[in-house]
Design a protein around this motif. Structure first.
Motif: not given
Length: 122
Positions: A47-48, A53-54, A121-122
């Motif tokens: 899930r976004a 932010t991740g 975290k992305s």
């Protein structure tokens, strides 16, 4: 290609402290004559995060036992899984119990399912 410290490897290692037989995805490697006493884990969804932010990865763990899952097994799985940094029990869902009959027999099989989440975290 997975790295030695990937989350899936960490989950397999954690569950191996609770159960001797651990599969990823399905128990397809189990021979028909073998007991249905094993644990299976898998990725359920990603899930976004609301703040973009991740992501949050959702993992499913199912403990399968001929007859019944022993008392205290849920606590053992939760304790093992939450030793993985960032992993926590998904508090939005209950521990599920499902039943079937082992094919070719009249033996009852109980499956206990738990969901865990881990932020990335992305």
């Amino acid at each position: 290609m997975s790295t030695p410290d990937s989350t899936l490897d960490c989950i397999r290692d954690a569950l191996a402290t609770v159960d001797d037989v651990v599969f990823y995805g399905t128990a397809a490697g189990l021979k028909e004559s073998e007991p249905w006493d094993y644990t299976v884990f898998s990725r359920e969804e990603t899930r976004a995060k609301d703040n973009l932010t991740g992501f949050t990865n959702v993992y499913s763990v199912a403990m399968v036992r001929e007859s019944y899952v022993p008392d205290g097994a849920a606590s053992e799985v939760i304790d093992a899984m939450t030793q993985i940094p960032g992993m926590r029990l998904d508090h939005g869902t209950a521990i599920g119990y499902y039943y079937t009959t082992k094919p070719g027999t009249k033996d009852v099989v109980e499956m206990m399912t738990l969901r865990f989440v881990k932020a990335v975290k992305s």
